[in-house]
Design a protein around this motif. Sequence first.
Motif, PDB file in Angstrom:
ATOM      1  N   ASP A   8       8.136  -0.376  -9.041  1.00 36.75           N
ATOM      2  CA  ASP A   8       9.043   0.440  -8.243  1.00 36.75           C
ATOM      3  C   ASP A   8       8.434   0.448  -6.843  1.00 36.75           C
ATOM      4  O   ASP A   8       7.475   1.185  -6.592  1.00 36.75           O
ATOM      5  CB  ASP A   8       9.131   1.857  -8.822  1.00 36.75           C
ATOM      6  CG  ASP A   8      10.066   2.755  -8.031  1.00 36.75           C
ATOM      7  OD1 ASP A   8      10.705   2.268  -7.063  1.00 36.75           O
ATOM      8  OD2 ASP A   8      10.160   3.943  -8.371  1.00 36.75           O
ATOM      9  N   PRO A   9       8.932  -0.391  -5.921  1.00 36.34           N
ATOM     10  CA  PRO A   9       8.249  -0.588  -4.648  1.00 36.34           C
ATOM     11  C   PRO A   9       8.269   0.608  -3.700  1.00 36.34           C
ATOM     12  O   PRO A   9       7.398   0.720  -2.846  1.00 36.34           O
ATOM     13  CB  PRO A   9       8.986  -1.779  -4.026  1.00 36.34           C
ATOM     14  CG  PRO A   9      10.314  -1.797  -4.661  1.00 36.34           C
ATOM     15  CD  PRO A   9      10.120  -1.231  -6.046  1.00 36.34           C
ATOM     16  N   LYS A  10       9.245   1.482  -3.829  1.00 34.55           N
ATOM     17  CA  LYS A  10       9.362   2.632  -2.917  1.00 34.55           C
ATOM     18  C   LYS A  10       9.164   2.158  -1.483  1.00 34.55           C
ATOM     19  O   LYS A  10       9.905   1.304  -1.015  1.00 34.55           O
ATOM     20  CB  LYS A  10       8.413   3.747  -3.326  1.00 34.55           C
ATOM     21  CG  LYS A  10       8.729   4.303  -4.702  1.00 34.55           C
ATOM     22  CD  LYS A  10       7.788   5.405  -5.116  1.00 34.55           C
ATOM     23  CE  LYS A  10       8.117   5.812  -6.548  1.00 34.55           C
ATOM     24  NZ  LYS A  10       7.159   6.759  -7.063  1.00 34.55           N
ATOM     25  N   MET A  11       8.125   2.627  -0.804  1.00 33.23           N
ATOM     26  CA  MET A  11       7.878   2.251   0.599  1.00 33.23           C
ATOM     27  C   MET A  11       6.752   1.224   0.739  1.00 33.23           C
ATOM     28  O   MET A  11       6.294   0.948   1.834  1.00 33.23           O
ATOM     29  CB  MET A  11       7.516   3.500   1.411  1.00 33.23           C
ATOM     30  CG  MET A  11       8.602   4.560   1.455  1.00 33.23           C
ATOM     31  SD  MET A  11      10.062   4.030   2.355  1.00 33.23           S
ATOM     32  CE  MET A  11       9.429   3.990   4.015  1.00 33.23           C
ATOM     33  N   ALA A  12       6.282   0.640  -0.359  1.00 37.34           N
ATOM     34  CA  ALA A  12       5.137  -0.269  -0.328  1.00 37.34           C
ATOM     35  C   ALA A  12       5.589  -1.725  -0.411  1.00 37.34           C
ATOM     36  O   ALA A  12       6.659  -2.041  -0.915  1.00 37.34           O
ATOM     37  CB  ALA A  12       4.185   0.046  -1.473  1.00 37.34           C
ATOM     38  N   PHE A  13       4.727  -2.627   0.077  1.00 39.56           N
ATOM     39  CA  PHE A  13       4.979  -4.065   0.045  1.00 39.56           C
ATOM     40  C   PHE A  13       4.440  -4.635  -1.262  1.00 39.56           C
ATOM     41  O   PHE A  13       3.360  -4.277  -1.687  1.00 39.56           O
ATOM     42  CB  PHE A  13       4.266  -4.739   1.230  1.00 39.56           C
ATOM     43  CG  PHE A  13       4.457  -6.224   1.297  1.00 39.56           C
ATOM     44  CD1 PHE A  13       5.593  -6.761   1.883  1.00 39.56           C
ATOM     45  CD2 PHE A  13       3.516  -7.082   0.772  1.00 39.56           C
ATOM     46  CE1 PHE A  13       5.778  -8.129   1.955  1.00 39.56           C
ATOM     47  CE2 PHE A  13       3.685  -8.456   0.834  1.00 39.56           C
ATOM     48  CZ  PHE A  13       4.818  -8.982   1.422  1.00 39.56           C
ATOM     49  N   GLY A  14       5.212  -5.539  -1.868  1.00 39.68           N
ATOM     50  CA  GLY A  14       4.685  -6.248  -3.023  1.00 39.68           C
ATOM     51  C   GLY A  14       5.571  -6.202  -4.248  1.00 39.68           C
ATOM     52  O   GLY A  14       5.266  -5.501  -5.210  1.00 39.68           O
ATOM     53  N   VAL A  70      -1.049   3.914  -1.947  1.00 35.84           N
ATOM     54  CA  VAL A  70      -1.975   4.405  -2.968  1.00 35.84           C
ATOM     55  C   VAL A  70      -1.205   5.172  -4.039  1.00 35.84           C
ATOM     56  O   VAL A  70      -1.390   4.938  -5.248  1.00 35.84           O
ATOM     57  CB  VAL A  70      -3.088   5.262  -2.326  1.00 35.84           C
ATOM     58  CG1 VAL A  70      -3.875   6.012  -3.385  1.00 35.84           C
ATOM     59  CG2 VAL A  70      -4.007   4.379  -1.482  1.00 35.84           C
ATOM     60  N   ASN A  71      -0.326   6.075  -3.619  1.00 30.47           N
ATOM     61  CA  ASN A  71       0.454   6.853  -4.584  1.00 30.47           C
ATOM     62  C   ASN A  71       1.409   5.956  -5.371  1.00 30.47           C
ATOM     63  O   ASN A  71       1.548   6.103  -6.588  1.00 30.47           O
ATOM     64  CB  ASN A  71       1.223   7.970  -3.875  1.00 30.47           C
ATOM     65  CG  ASN A  71       0.296   9.038  -3.331  1.00 30.47           C
ATOM     66  OD1 ASN A  71      -0.770   9.289  -3.884  1.00 30.47           O
ATOM     67  ND2 ASN A  71       0.686   9.649  -2.227  1.00 30.47           N
ATOM     68  N   ASN A  72       2.060   5.020  -4.690  1.00 37.43           N
ATOM     69  CA  ASN A  72       2.969   4.090  -5.356  1.00 37.43           C
ATOM     70  C   ASN A  72       2.207   3.206  -6.337  1.00 37.43           C
ATOM     71  O   ASN A  72       2.685   2.927  -7.433  1.00 37.43           O
ATOM     72  CB  ASN A  72       3.711   3.261  -4.311  1.00 37.43           C
ATOM     73  CG  ASN A  72       4.773   2.377  -4.896  1.00 37.43           C
ATOM     74  OD1 ASN A  72       4.881   1.222  -4.530  1.00 37.43           O
ATOM     75  ND2 ASN A  72       5.579   2.899  -5.805  1.00 37.43           N
ATOM     76  N   SER A  73       1.008   2.768  -5.944  1.00 35.46           N
ATOM     77  CA  SER A  73       0.178   1.958  -6.839  1.00 35.46           C
ATOM     78  C   SER A  73      -0.135   2.710  -8.117  1.00 35.46           C
ATOM     79  O   SER A  73      -0.009   2.165  -9.218  1.00 35.46           O
ATOM     80  CB  SER A  73      -1.126   1.563  -6.148  1.00 35.46           C
ATOM     81  OG  SER A  73      -0.890   0.581  -5.170  1.00 35.46           O
ATOM     82  N   ARG A  74      -0.530   3.942  -7.982  1.00 29.45           N
ATOM     83  CA  ARG A  74      -0.851   4.747  -9.170  1.00 29.45           C
ATOM     84  C   ARG A  74       0.367   4.883 -10.081  1.00 29.45           C
ATOM     85  O   ARG A  74       0.243   4.769 -11.305  1.00 29.45           O
ATOM     86  CB  ARG A  74      -1.390   6.109  -8.751  1.00 29.45           C
ATOM     87  CG  ARG A  74      -2.780   6.006  -8.135  1.00 29.45           C
ATOM     88  CD  ARG A  74      -3.345   7.349  -7.732  1.00 29.45           C
ATOM     89  NE  ARG A  74      -4.696   7.171  -7.201  1.00 29.45           N
ATOM     90  CZ  ARG A  74      -5.165   7.789  -6.124  1.00 29.45           C
ATOM     91  NH1 ARG A  74      -4.409   8.656  -5.462  1.00 29.45           N
ATOM     92  NH2 ARG A  74      -6.396   7.559  -5.717  1.00 29.45           N
ATOM     93  N   ASP A  75       1.538   5.084  -9.481  1.00 24.99           N
ATOM     94  CA  ASP A  75       2.771   5.168 -10.280  1.00 24.99           C
ATOM     95  C   ASP A  75       3.038   3.853 -11.006  1.00 24.99           C
ATOM     96  O   ASP A  75       3.374   3.853 -12.195  1.00 24.99           O
ATOM     97  CB  ASP A  75       3.970   5.513  -9.398  1.00 24.99           C
ATOM     98  CG  ASP A  75       3.930   6.940  -8.860  1.00 24.99           C
ATOM     99  OD1 ASP A  75       3.156   7.776  -9.390  1.00 24.99           O
ATOM    100  OD2 ASP A  75       4.679   7.213  -7.898  1.00 24.99           O
ATOM    101  N   ASN A  76       2.901   2.724 -10.309  1.00 24.56           N
ATOM    102  CA  ASN A  76       3.160   1.414 -10.921  1.00 24.56           C
ATOM    103  C   ASN A  76       2.141   1.076 -12.007  1.00 24.56           C
ATOM    104  O   ASN A  76       2.493   0.487 -13.030  1.00 24.56           O
ATOM    105  CB  ASN A  76       3.190   0.314  -9.852  1.00 24.56           C
ATOM    106  CG  ASN A  76       4.437   0.388  -9.010  1.00 24.56           C
ATOM    107  OD1 ASN A  76       5.515   0.718  -9.491  1.00 24.56           O
ATOM    108  ND2 ASN A  76       4.294   0.098  -7.723  1.00 24.56           N
ATOM    109  N   ILE A  77       0.903   1.450 -11.788  1.00 25.36           N
ATOM    110  CA  ILE A  77      -0.143   1.211 -12.794  1.00 25.36           C
ATOM    111  C   ILE A  77       0.191   1.995 -14.068  1.00 25.36           C
ATOM    112  O   ILE A  77       0.118   1.465 -15.177  1.00 25.36           O
ATOM    113  CB  ILE A  77      -1.524   1.572 -12.215  1.00 25.36           C
ATOM    114  CG1 ILE A  77      -1.912   0.532 -11.143  1.00 25.36           C
ATOM    115  CG2 ILE A  77      -2.583   1.673 -13.311  1.00 25.36           C
ATOM    116  CD1 ILE A  77      -3.015   0.985 -10.209  1.00 25.36           C
TER     117      ILE A  77
END
Length: 171
Positions: A8-14, A70-77
């Motif tokens: 779920d990319p939200k505001m992050a790249f990747g 960082v927050n988006n990464s934690r959610d995706n993990i």
Amino acid sequence: ARYDILIDPKMAFGTGHHQTTCHMLRAILATDMTGMRVLDMGCGTSILAILASMRGANPVTAIDIDDWCVNNSRDNINLNGIENITVELGDANLLKGRAPFDVIIANINRNILLADMAQYASCMHSGSQLYMSGFYIEDIPVIREKAESLGMTFIHHREKNNWAAVKFTMK
């Protein structure tokens, strides 16, 4: 698909669709990550860290300067049920005094990569691999010159639509 990654990319790249992310995903798929200590520098959504973990990397560290990432990464993990990735907020200064990584993945941009490459080198051992993308084909010579000045050996590059990715190993 062998690896089903939910992002779920939200505001992050990747998301895996950009050429640079695609290059890095292919590099991870071509590398035996079993038991490797991996760093995903400039992690964005942590798609690269997640795939590295799925490929057997352990432990995995993901770092980004943006708290959204960082927050988006934690959610995706969590979304992918991964438990061996640590996500940290900060820049390459966080690498000071770290134990060496076996593999470093950095999909950022040319200027940041050039500025931070010495810090990457400081946490690599002989045989460590460095994969970088986020720049154009014409940037390879300056990237290569910097890496070689830090004791790395150029292995190869990949290109797609003028975007490049390179692989180095530490001597």
